[in-house]
Design an enzyme around this catalytic site. Structure first.
Site, PDB file in Angstrom:
ATOM      1  N   GLY A   1       0.216 -15.315  -4.981  1.00  0.00           N
ATOM      2  CA  GLY A   1      -0.557 -16.388  -4.358  1.00  0.00           C
ATOM      3  C   GLY A   1       0.255 -17.635  -4.051  1.00  0.00           C
ATOM      4  O   GLY A   1      -0.300 -18.685  -3.738  1.00  0.00           O
TER       5      GLY A   1
ATOM      6  N   GLU B   1      -3.654 -12.720 -13.685  1.00  0.00           N
ATOM      7  CA  GLU B   1      -4.722 -13.714 -13.897  1.00  0.00           C
ATOM      8  C   GLU B   1      -5.527 -13.377 -15.145  1.00  0.00           C
ATOM      9  O   GLU B   1      -5.995 -14.267 -15.859  1.00  0.00           O
ATOM     10  CB  GLU B   1      -5.598 -13.795 -12.638  1.00  0.00           C
ATOM     11  CG  GLU B   1      -4.852 -14.505 -11.510  1.00  0.00           C
ATOM     12  CD  GLU B   1      -5.181 -14.020 -10.122  1.00  0.00           C
ATOM     13  OE1 GLU B   1      -6.254 -13.442  -9.903  1.00  0.00           O
ATOM     14  OE2 GLU B   1      -4.329 -14.230  -9.227  1.00  0.00           O
TER      15      GLU B   1
ATOM     16  N   TRP C   1      -9.531  -8.151  -3.898  1.00  0.00           N
ATOM     17  CA  TRP C   1     -10.283  -9.238  -3.251  1.00  0.00           C
ATOM     18  C   TRP C   1     -10.597 -10.371  -4.230  1.00  0.00           C
ATOM     19  O   TRP C   1     -11.194 -11.372  -3.831  1.00  0.00           O
ATOM     20  CB  TRP C   1     -11.569  -8.690  -2.628  1.00  0.00           C
ATOM     21  CG  TRP C   1     -11.333  -7.702  -1.509  1.00  0.00           C
ATOM     22  CD1 TRP C   1     -10.117  -7.345  -0.965  1.00  0.00           C
ATOM     23  CD2 TRP C   1     -12.319  -6.958  -0.781  1.00  0.00           C
ATOM     24  NE1 TRP C   1     -10.293  -6.427   0.037  1.00  0.00           N
ATOM     25  CE2 TRP C   1     -11.634  -6.163   0.183  1.00  0.00           C
ATOM     26  CE3 TRP C   1     -13.715  -6.874  -0.846  1.00  0.00           C
ATOM     27  CZ2 TRP C   1     -12.309  -5.308   1.059  1.00  0.00           C
ATOM     28  CZ3 TRP C   1     -14.380  -6.023   0.029  1.00  0.00           C
ATOM     29  CH2 TRP C   1     -13.683  -5.255   0.974  1.00  0.00           C
ATOM     30  N   LYS C   2     -10.250 -10.208  -5.468  1.00  0.00           N
ATOM     31  CA  LYS C   2     -10.456 -11.248  -6.482  1.00  0.00           C
ATOM     32  C   LYS C   2     -11.893 -11.795  -6.427  1.00  0.00           C
ATOM     33  O   LYS C   2     -12.815 -11.052  -6.131  1.00  0.00           O
ATOM     34  CB  LYS C   2      -9.412 -12.351  -6.318  1.00  0.00           C
ATOM     35  CG  LYS C   2      -7.981 -11.792  -6.356  1.00  0.00           C
ATOM     36  CD  LYS C   2      -6.946 -12.834  -6.524  1.00  0.00           C
ATOM     37  CE  LYS C   2      -5.579 -12.183  -6.467  1.00  0.00           C
ATOM     38  NZ  LYS C   2      -4.486 -13.106  -6.694  1.00  0.00           N
TER      39      LYS C   2
ATOM     40  N   GLY D   1      -3.127  -9.444  -2.589  1.00  0.00           N
ATOM     41  CA  GLY D   1      -4.217 -10.371  -2.883  1.00  0.00           C
ATOM     42  C   GLY D   1      -4.669 -11.067  -1.608  1.00  0.00           C
ATOM     43  O   GLY D   1      -5.473 -10.539  -0.839  1.00  0.00           O
ATOM     44  N   GLY D   2      -4.128 -12.246  -1.362  1.00  0.00           N
ATOM     45  CA  GLY D   2      -4.575 -13.100  -0.254  1.00  0.00           C
ATOM     46  C   GLY D   2      -4.680 -12.382   1.085  1.00  0.00           C
ATOM     47  O   GLY D   2      -5.675 -12.530   1.804  1.00  0.00           O
TER      48      GLY D   2
ATOM     49  N   HIS E   1      -3.884  -7.513 -14.790  1.00  0.00           N
ATOM     50  CA  HIS E   1      -3.495  -8.444 -13.725  1.00  0.00           C
ATOM     51  C   HIS E   1      -3.057  -9.773 -14.356  1.00  0.00           C
ATOM     52  O   HIS E   1      -3.609 -10.192 -15.369  1.00  0.00           O
ATOM     53  CB  HIS E   1      -4.668  -8.667 -12.768  1.00  0.00           C
ATOM     54  CG  HIS E   1      -4.259  -9.423 -11.547  1.00  0.00           C
ATOM     55  ND1 HIS E   1      -4.176 -10.796 -11.520  1.00  0.00           N
ATOM     56  CD2 HIS E   1      -3.860  -8.995 -10.321  1.00  0.00           C
ATOM     57  CE1 HIS E   1      -3.753 -11.176 -10.323  1.00  0.00           C
ATOM     58  NE2 HIS E   1      -3.559 -10.097  -9.584  1.00  0.00           N
TER      59      HIS E   1
ATOM     60  N   GLU F   1       4.201  -7.128 -10.442  1.00  0.00           N
ATOM     61  CA  GLU F   1       3.761  -8.362  -9.802  1.00  0.00           C
ATOM     62  C   GLU F   1       4.383  -9.553 -10.522  1.00  0.00           C
ATOM     63  O   GLU F   1       3.826 -10.050 -11.513  1.00  0.00           O
ATOM     64  CB  GLU F   1       2.240  -8.479  -9.877  1.00  0.00           C
ATOM     65  CG  GLU F   1       1.507  -7.350  -9.185  1.00  0.00           C
ATOM     66  CD  GLU F   1       0.146  -7.798  -8.696  1.00  0.00           C
ATOM     67  OE1 GLU F   1      -0.072  -7.721  -7.496  1.00  0.00           O
ATOM     68  OE2 GLU F   1      -0.670  -8.261  -9.509  1.00  0.00           O
TER      69      GLU F   1
HETATM   70  C1  PEP Z   1      -2.374 -10.216  -6.643  1.00  0.00           C
HETATM   71  O1  PEP Z   1      -3.107 -11.042  -7.121  1.00  0.00           O
HETATM   72  O2  PEP Z   1      -2.384  -9.055  -7.088  1.00  0.00           O
HETATM   73  C2  PEP Z   1      -1.498 -10.616  -5.565  1.00  0.00           C
HETATM   74  C3  PEP Z   1      -0.428  -9.924  -5.361  1.00  0.00           C
HETATM   75  O3  PEP Z   1      -1.854 -11.734  -4.846  1.00  0.00           O
HETATM   76  P1  PEP Z   1      -1.132 -12.304  -3.522  1.00  0.00           P
HETATM   77  O4  PEP Z   1      -0.900 -11.142  -2.609  1.00  0.00           O
HETATM   78  O5  PEP Z   1      -2.080 -13.300  -2.964  1.00  0.00           O
HETATM   79  O6  PEP Z   1       0.163 -12.914  -3.971  1.00  0.00           O
END
Ligand code: PEP
Length: 249
Positions: free
Chosen positions: A173, A97, A11-12, A234-235, A95, A167
């Site tokens: 994102g 980020e 959920w960031k 994520g989103g 991650h 990832e």
């Molecule tokens: C994530 O941040 O782990 C991710 C995969 O984000 P999203 O699904 O939004 O690309």
């Protein structure tokens, strides 16, 4: 050993406690008869709230990061001991980020992973290449390095408590998903690296999630691939109407 699917929502830095509680309630109800392994990772501030709601359900509680030390003078950090105290079972580490915005390197990610495992938390170790690394033909090399360095000092006995999340940074994102074939190729490569480090049985049984713009309409095609064992979302994890169809693909 047959690998089960593991679908996790990151959920960031979203949601107040009330918003997190509302989503957790919806997911607990909607996934009660879901057939896979599930996890949600709210912000630190909502962990206690969500812990009370997912307790006793089939949804695990994850944190998005942890400090590299157990305790001490680390202003603004949150320790594994504090996470455990809240009922957290798993921590997401490395991650993109954290790696790219907050400059966490492989050594730091590895120390965090070892500390989390030592204290009984499971780990989702994220690896993945930047767009320029992919374009330069370095995707495998980057994933190898992040996997090897991230797992340094982690024993074969601890490895079953580690999930790898592939990832590709250019897919996070952005709405751009790796094709199922491209993702599967990197997953197979990471599995090969695990085999070199821990042997073929460990390679066969390690769960490797894909992350990067997983949505309801692409989840099934990704999960159909031999080496893709789940998703880190994520989103699309921020709403039940997008996460539930992924979780029930
Ligand atoms: C994530 O941040 O782990 C991710 C995969 O984000 P999203 O699904 O939004 O690309």
């Amino acid at each position: 050993m047959a690998r089960g699917y593991f679908i996790a929502g990151n959920w960031k830095m979203h949601k107040t406690r009330a918003e997190a509680a509302a989503l957790a309630r919806e997911l607990v109800a909607a996934l009660a008869d879901g057939g896979h392994k599930y996890l949600v990772a709210p912000s630190f501030t909502a962990l206690e709230t969500v812990a009370a709601l997912v307790r006793g359900s089939n949804i695990l509680l994850g944190a998005q990061n942890c400090a590299v030390e157990e305790e001490g003078a680390h202003t603004g950090e949150v320790s594994v001991l504090q996470l455990k105290d809240l009922g957290v079972q798993t921590v997401i580490l490395g991650h993109s980020e954290r790696r790219h915005i907050y400059k966490e390197d492989d050594g730091l990610v590895n120390r965090k992973a070892r500390l989390a495992l030592k204290h009984g938390l499971d780990v989702i170790l994220c690896v993945g290449e930047l767009l320029e690394e992919r374009e330069a033909g370095k995707a495998e090399a980057v994933c190898r390095q992040q996997t090897v360095e991230g797992l340094k000092g982690i024993s074969a006995a601890e490895l079953p408590r580690v999930t790898i999340a592939y990832e590709p940074v250019w897919a996070i994102g952005t709405g751009k998903t790796a094709t199922p074939e491209d993702a599967d190729a990197i997953h197979a490569y990471i599995r090969k690296v695990i085999g070199e480090l821990y042997g073929s049985a460990a390679a066969e049984s390690i769960v490797i999630q894909y992350g990067g713009s997983v949505k309801p309409d692409n989840a099934a095609a990704l999960m159909a691939k031999e080496n893709i064992d789940g998703a880190l979302v994520g989103g699309a994890s921020l709403r039940a109407d997008t996460f539930v169809p992924i979780a029930r693909f």
